[in-house]
Design a protein around this motif. Structure first.
Motif, PDB file in Angstrom:
ATOM      1  N   CYS A  13       0.806  -1.217   0.000  1.00  0.00           N
ATOM      2  CA  CYS A  13       0.000   0.000   0.000  1.00  0.00           C
ATOM      3  C   CYS A  13       0.845   1.277   0.000  1.00  0.00           C
ATOM      4  O   CYS A  13       0.364   2.331  -0.393  1.00  0.00           O
ATOM      5  CB  CYS A  13      -0.930   0.010   1.211  1.00  0.00           C
ATOM      6  SG  CYS A  13      -2.056  -1.412   1.257  1.00  0.00           S
ATOM      7  N   CYS A  14       2.094   1.181   0.446  1.00  0.00           N
ATOM      8  CA  CYS A  14       2.908   2.396   0.518  1.00  0.00           C
ATOM      9  C   CYS A  14       3.411   2.779  -0.871  1.00  0.00           C
ATOM     10  O   CYS A  14       3.402   1.976  -1.801  1.00  0.00           O
ATOM     11  CB  CYS A  14       4.071   2.191   1.471  1.00  0.00           C
ATOM     12  SG  CYS A  14       5.319   1.039   0.861  1.00  0.00           S
ATOM     13  N   ARG A  15       3.885   4.026  -0.975  1.00  0.00           N
ATOM     14  CA  ARG A  15       4.462   4.477  -2.241  1.00  0.00           C
ATOM     15  C   ARG A  15       5.897   3.955  -2.337  1.00  0.00           C
ATOM     16  O   ARG A  15       6.718   4.260  -1.479  1.00  0.00           O
ATOM     17  CB  ARG A  15       4.472   5.991  -2.321  1.00  0.00           C
ATOM     18  CG  ARG A  15       5.100   6.518  -3.614  1.00  0.00           C
ATOM     19  CD  ARG A  15       5.312   8.006  -3.558  1.00  0.00           C
ATOM     20  NE  ARG A  15       5.959   8.479  -4.779  1.00  0.00           N
ATOM     21  CZ  ARG A  15       6.394   9.720  -4.967  1.00  0.00           C
ATOM     22  NH1 ARG A  15       6.235  10.612  -3.995  1.00  0.00           N
ATOM     23  NH2 ARG A  15       6.974  10.079  -6.098  1.00  0.00           N
ATOM     24  N   PRO A  16       6.244   3.178  -3.341  1.00  0.00           N
ATOM     25  CA  PRO A  16       7.614   2.669  -3.449  1.00  0.00           C
ATOM     26  C   PRO A  16       8.600   3.803  -3.735  1.00  0.00           C
ATOM     27  O   PRO A  16       8.402   4.598  -4.657  1.00  0.00           O
ATOM     28  CB  PRO A  16       7.545   1.702  -4.638  1.00  0.00           C
ATOM     29  CG  PRO A  16       6.101   1.383  -4.804  1.00  0.00           C
ATOM     30  CD  PRO A  16       5.366   2.606  -4.376  1.00  0.00           C
ATOM     31  N   MET A  17       9.632   3.878  -2.907  1.00  0.00           N
ATOM     32  CA  MET A  17      10.677   4.880  -3.092  1.00  0.00           C
ATOM     33  C   MET A  17      12.041   4.207  -3.054  1.00  0.00           C
ATOM     34  O   MET A  17      12.227   3.186  -2.386  1.00  0.00           O
ATOM     35  CB  MET A  17      10.603   5.949  -1.991  1.00  0.00           C
ATOM     36  CG  MET A  17       9.362   6.824  -2.081  1.00  0.00           C
ATOM     37  SD  MET A  17       9.446   8.247  -0.959  1.00  0.00           S
ATOM     38  CE  MET A  17       9.398   7.441   0.626  1.00  0.00           C
ATOM     39  N   PHE A 233       9.985  -2.808  -9.715  1.00  0.00           N
ATOM     40  CA  PHE A 233      11.230  -2.070  -9.881  1.00  0.00           C
ATOM     41  C   PHE A 233      10.991  -0.775 -10.667  1.00  0.00           C
ATOM     42  O   PHE A 233      11.648   0.243 -10.415  1.00  0.00           O
ATOM     43  CB  PHE A 233      12.268  -2.925 -10.601  1.00  0.00           C
ATOM     44  CG  PHE A 233      12.951  -3.934  -9.719  1.00  0.00           C
ATOM     45  CD1 PHE A 233      13.412  -3.582  -8.466  1.00  0.00           C
ATOM     46  CD2 PHE A 233      13.129  -5.247 -10.141  1.00  0.00           C
ATOM     47  CE1 PHE A 233      14.046  -4.511  -7.652  1.00  0.00           C
ATOM     48  CE2 PHE A 233      13.760  -6.177  -9.327  1.00  0.00           C
ATOM     49  CZ  PHE A 233      14.217  -5.804  -8.078  1.00  0.00           C
ATOM     50  N   SER A 234      10.050  -0.808 -11.628  1.00  0.00           N
ATOM     51  CA  SER A 234       9.725   0.416 -12.372  1.00  0.00           C
ATOM     52  C   SER A 234       9.116   1.459 -11.445  1.00  0.00           C
ATOM     53  O   SER A 234       9.395   2.664 -11.574  1.00  0.00           O
ATOM     54  CB  SER A 234       8.759   0.103 -13.516  1.00  0.00           C
ATOM     55  OG  SER A 234       9.343  -0.778 -14.446  1.00  0.00           O
ATOM     56  N   GLN A 238      10.423   5.170 -10.253  1.00  0.00           N
ATOM     57  CA  GLN A 238       9.467   6.257 -10.484  1.00  0.00           C
ATOM     58  C   GLN A 238       9.044   6.341 -11.942  1.00  0.00           C
ATOM     59  O   GLN A 238       8.634   7.393 -12.425  1.00  0.00           O
ATOM     60  CB  GLN A 238      10.045   7.610 -10.022  1.00  0.00           C
ATOM     61  CG  GLN A 238      10.521   7.622  -8.586  1.00  0.00           C
ATOM     62  CD  GLN A 238       9.456   7.154  -7.605  1.00  0.00           C
ATOM     63  OE1 GLN A 238       8.309   7.595  -7.665  1.00  0.00           O
ATOM     64  NE2 GLN A 238       9.827   6.242  -6.695  1.00  0.00           N
ATOM     65  N   ASP A 239       9.108   5.211 -12.646  1.00  0.00           N
ATOM     66  CA  ASP A 239       8.620   5.125 -14.030  1.00  0.00           C
ATOM     67  C   ASP A 239       7.227   4.501 -13.970  1.00  0.00           C
ATOM     68  O   ASP A 239       7.042   3.313 -14.233  1.00  0.00           O
ATOM     69  CB  ASP A 239       9.580   4.286 -14.861  1.00  0.00           C
ATOM     70  CG  ASP A 239       9.193   4.229 -16.327  1.00  0.00           C
ATOM     71  OD1 ASP A 239       8.168   4.838 -16.689  1.00  0.00           O
ATOM     72  OD2 ASP A 239       9.900   3.569 -17.102  1.00  0.00           O
TER      73      ASP A 239
END
Length: 970
Positions: A13-17, A233-234, A238-239
């Protein structure tokens, strides 16, 4: 069941960074380091790059990297995605490790500090254990650095530090601790972000490279796993456009997976994860309509994937949580779009469905009197009668309904109804089971059909019939009963198809398989249980295959896992849950009653006619008819072996390439009881290696099964592995007349060709003869004869031959000349006379031919005697087209006196020769050196004596004189 079992994991649920770890910072006791850390993590604005930072010690152990797989050929994945994979790449495996170190450019102890910094970097690399994680170094400095290029010492020391740490210049940074710390930190973040981008790009390429090793037959799960990893991974990169594209592909691949009860929940869970990602990214891209369409598609695809009936509550709970989360996403992320743009449905519909779904988990129950009434009414309808009304019905409504029923019953129409009961839990259960996974064709095929009724009253069926893939067997598997329609619910112990509630009824069937079905599967395609008759209404309960229903597999699983002791039942009853369905069986050939023995002498020798004696003896009680033999190379081996293996029954001729590798169906007649026959099979193997040969004997014999006579085809096969080896090794060399090795020969000068045949066979070999076949460019000096005729070689023994040859002058520019072929004719010493001789052809090596301007040869006896004259005649032949001026001198030897010209000069015309005669007088016995003849060609200065000494003898053996001492003294 935990109330949070169906919650989505936090890492989903979190934003991947991008995950970056910082080492070398003491944020507790060092104020400068604390200020640096606060600048990284405190009050981060939205315009700063999306990076997740974490401070770790320099020797922190990161998760171990698995050994890189080079092939997926034998790999069977255990699931779609490991549970901790997302968390690992969000919080455990960094894209970049940054080593902070306090070091100024003007440090007095620069070498020691540089070495310590390099050591810290090496510790970080070792802890990463082969991962592609990037490493960077940040030097915390007290002074503000000069502009690039103005500080020469800084440039030199920076290059030296990069070299010591094995870093590129782009991975070394300077952080001055000044008033503008936050500005420097933001610039560092941007550089860190570029390194992280590179890392995730590399990981995407690495995962994509694995896909070329996959196939959709055995690696369906891996296709989903790799597509999900690429998408995740994208996101870290941030793609988001490519992330969404790959998540959609992964979602489609999930629904292409083969679903069964053991993996149904895993497929739905993974589909829910990916669906969440797709919806979230759609809202992030301001396309809420796409998110809603994706969610509805997700629900439509998954709502039918219930699994077993016992797990329906689990499916309902899962569906409920899907609606809860999707409703929350719709509500939270599209509230503004709903009010501004309009046209979208409120998330309330999803919340409503989420509330309603759990109620599907509880099923309604009926009282026994209700079940009994329903069953009786159903039977009445089947018997073409009106059903009884339900209690407490309005009288007028009952009367109207009865009239409608009467009208409906009187209508003509189809009276036969087929109900496929496989997909739900019916009131009659069925399981069919063959008694064995295979039956010999001369043994009756037996199977049982088990029926169990779960209705309140006993029920009588009119017919039970079983269908097969070969419909000719259907006629043997039928049970029928004729009864009045009023007797349907009456119990009859005599009724063939009367079922008592809760009791298991077994029906045994038996039939004789057909001979043509040998090697084929017999499958039960259907079981039909017929209720009623054609005069009333007829209902056919149909089970596909061997029976079973929606609950059968789960019952069998629970029974297998249960440790409870089952109560003992009477001999004629069984535990229903322990019954398994066996819907197919294999018809195999009758057990043969013959023996096949193979006799041979391994290993086989290349190109020989290898004899394999096949002995077949019948132990049958009657005549074995139409006996056929198949012999040769077993199919399925390397194609090169097939092309170089030939089989024949005629051992008097050599097989050529037209002969097959396998001789099929060789007729050998009939075999009486106890009779024995022998057949010789000859095999020619053209290459060395291991081969597997098959001998297959088939025959026909009569057998009686269940008073029915059938013709059975029996067979017995034997396989044997035979190694093929070379019979011998042949060594060839060129030597001079003095038996010295030659790497080249001279035109018109005789030389010797020596051959050596070394036996490598474990069996004795007979060399019948040998033949030297010279090419046109070679001429024999003597008559060519074989010196190894009828020589017998044991293992390790050798036979040698020597041939004197001469090569005429060759054309200019020709570097090598073909010598010819050496043909050896041989056979095993133990082979019978009729076995043909094998001819092995050895291609002789090419030889370099050079011309020589002057050839010298000497005529002298084979030995000399002390104090006896030894005449020696030298022949000098001019091989050129020019007149040659020759200077000749003789160097004396201590062992000889000689008479003749010691030094002279002469002229030799082209193509002619001169003779020189000397008398040598031996003084000592033994192997003595002759006086040396030295020749100089005045026209050819580079001509040396070393070349001539190949042709002139330099030593001779001198024997003791036979004359009496008195004579010698006088």
């Amino acid at each position: 069941m935990s109330p949070t079992q169906w919650d989505f994991p936090v890492e989903l649920c979190c934003r991947p960074m991008a995950f970056v770890t910082l080492t070398g910072l003491d944020v507790v006791y060092n104020a400068v380091h604390r200020a640096v850390w606060d600048a990284f993590c405190a009050n981060r604005r939205a315009d700063r790059v999306p990076i997740s930072f974490k401070v770790l010690p320099g020797d922190h152990e990161y998760p171990k990297c698995r050994t890189k797989r080079t092939s997926y050929e034998w790999y069977i994945p255990k699931g779609i995605l490991k549970t901790g994979w997302m968390n690992k790449h969000l919080n455990l495996v960094p894209a970049l490790v940054v080593v902070f170190y306090e070091l100024d450019w003007d440090e007095q102890q620069w070498k020691e500090k540089q070495s310590e910094c390099a050591t810290r970097v090496e510790i970080v690399r070792q802890s990463l254990q082969g991962r592609n994680t990037k490493v960077a170094v940040v030097l915390i400095q007290k002074k503000t650095p000069l502009p690039p290029g103005e500080d020469v010492i800084a440039s030199e020391r920076a290059a030296a530090l990069c070299n010591a740490c094995d870093l590129s210049g782009k991975s070394l940074f300077v952080l001055p601790h000044t008033d503008h710390l936050v500005g420097y930190i933001i610039r560092l973040e941007n550089a860190f972000y570029e390194h992280a981008q590179t890392y995730y790009y590399t990981e995407i390429r690495r995962v994509k490279s694995h896909k070329e090793f996959l196939n959709k037959t055995t690696h369906q799960l891996l296709f989903v796993r790799h597509q999900f990893k690429i998408a995740f991974f994208s996101e870290l990169k941030q793609d988001t456009q490519n992330a969404l594209k790959n998540y959609r592909t992964a979602y489609n691949l999930v629904h292409e997976l083969r679903a069964h009860e053991t993996n149904m929940l895993e497929i739905k869970t993974m589909a829910g994860f990916i669906n969440y990602k797709i919806c979230r990214l759609c809202f992030q891209h301001n396309t809420p309509l796409d998110a809603i369409a994706q969610f509805r598609k997700h629900i439509d695809l998954c709502k039918k994937k219930i699994g077993s009936a016992e797990l329906a509550f689990e499916h309902a709970a899962w569906m409920s949580k899907q609606y809860v989360f999707e409703a929350f996403i719709v509500f939270a992320q599209s509230l503004f779009v709903l009010h501004v743009k309009g046209g979208l449905q409120s998330p309330g519909w999803a919340l409503t469905l989420a509330v309603l779904h759990p109620h599907e988990c509880s099923s309604s129950t009926l009282k026994e009197d209700q079940k009994s009434r329903i069953e009786k009414n159903l039977i009445k309808v089947l018997m073409n009668e009106s059903p009884d009304p339900e209690p407490d019905c309005d009288a007028s409504a009952v009367k109207a309904s009865q009239k409608l029923w009467t009208d409906r019953v009187s209508l003509a129409g189809s009276n036969i109804f087929t109900i496929e009961v496989q997909d739900f839990v019916p009131f009659v259960q069925c399981k069919a089971k063959f008694l064995a996974p295979s039956f010999h064709v001369d043994v009756p095929v037996e199977f049982d059909v088990y029926l169990k009724a779960d209705c309140p009253h006993p029920i009588r069926f009119s017919k039970l019939c079983v269908g097969f893939n070969n419909q000719e067997y259907n006629q043997y598997c039928v049970v029928e009963e004729a009864y009045q329609k009023s007797d349907v619910l009456e119990y009859s112990s005599q009724g063939p198809v009367c079922l008592v509630p809760g009791k298991t009824r077994k029906f045994t069937f038996k039939f004789v398989a057909k001979s043509e079905d040998v090697g084929k599967k017999i499958e039960i395609t259907s079981v039909d249980l017929i209720l009623g008759t054609e005069t009333g209404r007829c209902v056919i309960l149909n089970w596909r295959g061997g029976g079973g229903d929606a609950a059968s597999s789960q019952e069998a699983l629970q029974a297998a896992r249960s440790f409870k002791r089952k109560p003992k039942l009477p001999d004629n009853e069984v535990h229903w849950d322990s019954l398994t369905i066996q819907a197919n069986t294999m018809i195999i050939s009758r057990v043969p009653n013959i023996s096949v023995q193979l006799q041979h002498e391994p290993p086989a020798l290349t190109n020989e006619m290898y004899c394999l004696i096949v002995t077949v003896q019948s132990h049958e009680k009657t005549v074995a008819k139409d006996v056929k033999l198949t012999a040769g190379l077993k199919p399925g081996q390397d194609a090169n072996l097939t092309q170089k293996t030939h089989v024949t029954l005629n051992g008097t001729e050599i097989c050529d390439d037209s002969y097959p590798a396998l001789l099929p169906d060789i007729p050998v007649g009939d075999l009486q009881p106890g009779e024995k026959l022998e057949k010789a099979v000859y095999i020619r193997c053209g290459t060395v290696g291991t081969r597997m040969f098959l001998v297959y004997v088939s025959y026909l014999i009569s057998a009686t099964v269940e008073e029915k006579e059938i013709i059975c085809k029996c067979h017995r096969d034997e396989t044997v592995t035979i190694e093929t080896v070379f019979p011998f090794d042949v060594a060839v060399k060129f030597v001079s007349s003095k038996f010295e090795h030659l790497d080249r020969v001279f035109a018109d000068i005789p030389f010797l060709l020596m051959t050596d045949i070394l036996s490598a066979s474990p069996w004795a070999l007979t060399i019948i003869t040998s033949q030297l076949q010279l090419s046109a460019s070679m001429v024999p000096v003597d008559q060519l004869e074989s010196y190894v005729e009828n020589v017998v070689l044991q293992t390790g023994e050798s036979a040698s031959e020597c041939f004197c040859l001469r090569c005429p002058p060759v054309t200019n520019g020709q570097s090598g000349v073909a010598t010819g072929r050496y043909v050896i004719s041989w056979k095993r010493s133990s082979a019978v006379e009729s076995v043909p001789v094998i001819c092995t052809v050895i291609t002789l090596p090419h030889v370099i031919v050079e011309s020589i301007p002057l050839h010298v040869n000497a005529d002298l006896p084979s030995f000399g005697r002390v104090r006896e004259s030894l005449p020696v005649r030298y022949h000098l032949q001019n091989k050129t087209s020019l007149v040659q001026d020759v200077e000749i001198s003789v160097e004396p030897s201590d062992a000889f006196m000689f008479s003749g010209l010691k030094q002279m000069r002469l002229r030799i015309l082209p193509g002619t020769q001169q003779e020189m005669l000397y008398n040598f007088y031996p003084l000592m016995a033994g192997y003595q050196q002759l006086p040396s003849l030295n020749i100089i060609l005045l026209r050819i200065p580079n001509f040396t004596n070393q070349l001539l000494r190949r042709f002139i003898p330099t030593h001779i053996f001198v024997k003791v004189s036979l004359l009496p001492k008195t004579v010698l003294a006088s």
